[in-house]
Write a protein that holds these residues in place. Structure first.
Motif, mmCIF file in Angstrom:
data_model
loop_
_atom_site.group_PDB
_atom_site.id
_atom_site.type_symbol
_atom_site.label_atom_id
_atom_site.label_comp_id
_atom_site.label_asym_id
_atom_site.label_seq_id
_atom_site.Cartn_x
_atom_site.Cartn_y
_atom_site.Cartn_z
ATOM 1 N N ARG A 42 0.832 -1.215 0.000
ATOM 2 C CA ARG A 42 0.000 0.000 0.000
ATOM 3 C C ARG A 42 0.861 1.259 0.000
ATOM 4 O O ARG A 42 0.507 2.277 -0.604
ATOM 5 N N GLY A 43 2.005 1.225 0.663
ATOM 6 C CA GLY A 43 2.926 2.360 0.624
ATOM 7 C C GLY A 43 3.484 2.582 -0.778
ATOM 8 O O GLY A 43 3.569 3.726 -1.255
ATOM 9 N N LEU A 44 3.850 1.492 -1.447
ATOM 10 C CA LEU A 44 4.321 1.585 -2.830
ATOM 11 C C LEU A 44 3.214 2.117 -3.734
ATOM 12 O O LEU A 44 3.462 2.946 -4.617
ATOM 13 N N GLU A 45 1.998 1.644 -3.487
ATOM 14 C CA GLU A 45 0.850 2.051 -4.290
ATOM 15 C C GLU A 45 0.570 3.543 -4.125
ATOM 16 O O GLU A 45 0.337 4.259 -5.109
ATOM 17 N N LYS A 46 0.606 4.017 -2.886
ATOM 18 C CA LYS A 46 0.354 5.436 -2.619
ATOM 19 C C LYS A 46 1.350 6.309 -3.377
ATOM 20 O O LYS A 46 0.971 7.296 -4.024
ATOM 21 N N ALA A 47 2.616 5.938 -3.343
ATOM 22 C CA ALA A 47 3.650 6.696 -4.046
ATOM 23 C C ALA A 47 3.452 6.625 -5.560
ATOM 24 O O ALA A 47 3.588 7.638 -6.263
ATOM 25 N N ALA A 48 3.115 5.443 -6.077
ATOM 26 C CA ALA A 48 2.914 5.272 -7.517
ATOM 27 C C ALA A 48 1.739 6.100 -8.007
ATOM 28 O O ALA A 48 1.806 6.719 -9.080
ATOM 29 N N VAL A 49 0.656 6.141 -7.235
ATOM 30 C CA VAL A 49 -0.517 6.923 -7.625
ATOM 31 C C VAL A 49 -0.184 8.416 -7.622
ATOM 32 O O VAL A 49 -0.521 9.138 -8.566
ATOM 33 N N ALA A 50 0.478 8.891 -6.581
ATOM 34 C CA ALA A 50 0.832 10.314 -6.511
ATOM 35 C C ALA A 50 1.713 10.710 -7.702
ATOM 36 O O ALA A 50 1.491 11.758 -8.326
#
Length: 179
Positions: free
Chosen positions: A59-67
Motif C-alpha cells: 500500500r505504501g508503494l501504491e500510494k507513491a505510484a498513484v501520486a
C-alpha cells in the motif's frame, strides 16, 4: 488541466486496464496502470510483493505510484482496486475526473472466475471479493465524478459510457452515469 484526462477506479477484475487501454486508444492518448508501474519498478508481481513484504508495504508503494502518476500522466490512468483506501490518495483524486467502474459479484465470477493470482482472494475468493468490494464501495463513490456499471456489457459499450460522461466534468458525488 494538468494530470490525467480520466482516472479509472473500481474493484479488482472490473476491467480498469482493459477499458483504459481501449479508452486511451479512442482518445488518441497514452494509458498507464499504477499496478504496472509498481511491478516494473520492483521487478516482481503484486502477488509476490504481498507475499514477501506484506499488504502494508504494498500500500505504501501504491500510494507513491498513484501520486507520481497523477502528477506526471496526462492521459488515461487506472488505479489498483485498493488505491482508494488511502485518505491522501482520495484527496489527490478530488482534482481529477474519476470514473468508478462497478459490477456485482456474479459479473466478477463470469468475467474472471476469481481464480487469477490475486493475493487478497486466496481463501474463499467469491466471498472475499464481495467483502472487499462492499468495504471499498463508499470510497469509490467518494472519489468518483461518474459511475459506470459494466455488468453484461462489452468493452466497447463501457468505453462509450465513459466517453459520454467525460463531457461533463462537474463532480457529481458519484452519480450514476448509466446502469
Amino acid at each position: 488541466m494538468s494530470g490525467p484526462r480520466v482516472v479509472l477506479v473500481g474493484p479488482m477484475g472490473v476491467g480498469k486496464s482493459t477499458v483504459g487501454r481501449v479508452l486511451a486508444e479512442r482518445l488518441g492518448c497514452a494509458f498507464r496502470d499504477t499496478d504496472d508501474d509498481i511491478v516494473a519498478a520492483r521487478g516482481r508481481t503484486v502477488a509476490d510483493i504481498f507475499e514477501a513484504e506484506g499488504e502494508a508495504h504494498f500500500r505504501g508503494l501504491e500510494k507513491a505510484a498513484v501520486a507520481t502518476a497523477l502528477a506526471e500522466h496526462g492521459a488515461v490512468l487506472a488505479l489498483g482496486g485498493g488505491a482508494v483506501l488511502d485518505a491522501g490518495t482520495r484527496r489527490l483524486l478530488a482534482a481529477h475526473p474519476v470514473v468508478h467502474l462497478s459490477m456485482d459479484v456474479e459479473e466478477a465470477v463470469r468475467r474472471i472466475g476469481l481464480i487469477e493470482a490475486r493475493p487478497l482472494l486466496a481463501v474463499n475468493p467469491h466471498e472475499r471479493w464481495r467483502e472487499l468490494t462492499q468495504a471499498r464501495h463508499h470510497l469509490y463513490l467518494q472519489v468518483a465524478t461518474r459511475t459506470v456499471r459494466v455488468d453484461g456489457r462489452m468493452v466497447d459499450e463501457v468505453v462509450a459510457a465513459v466517453l459520454a460522461g467525460l463531457t461533463g466534468r462537474v463532480r457529481s458525488g458519484g452519480s450514476e452515469l448509466s446502469r
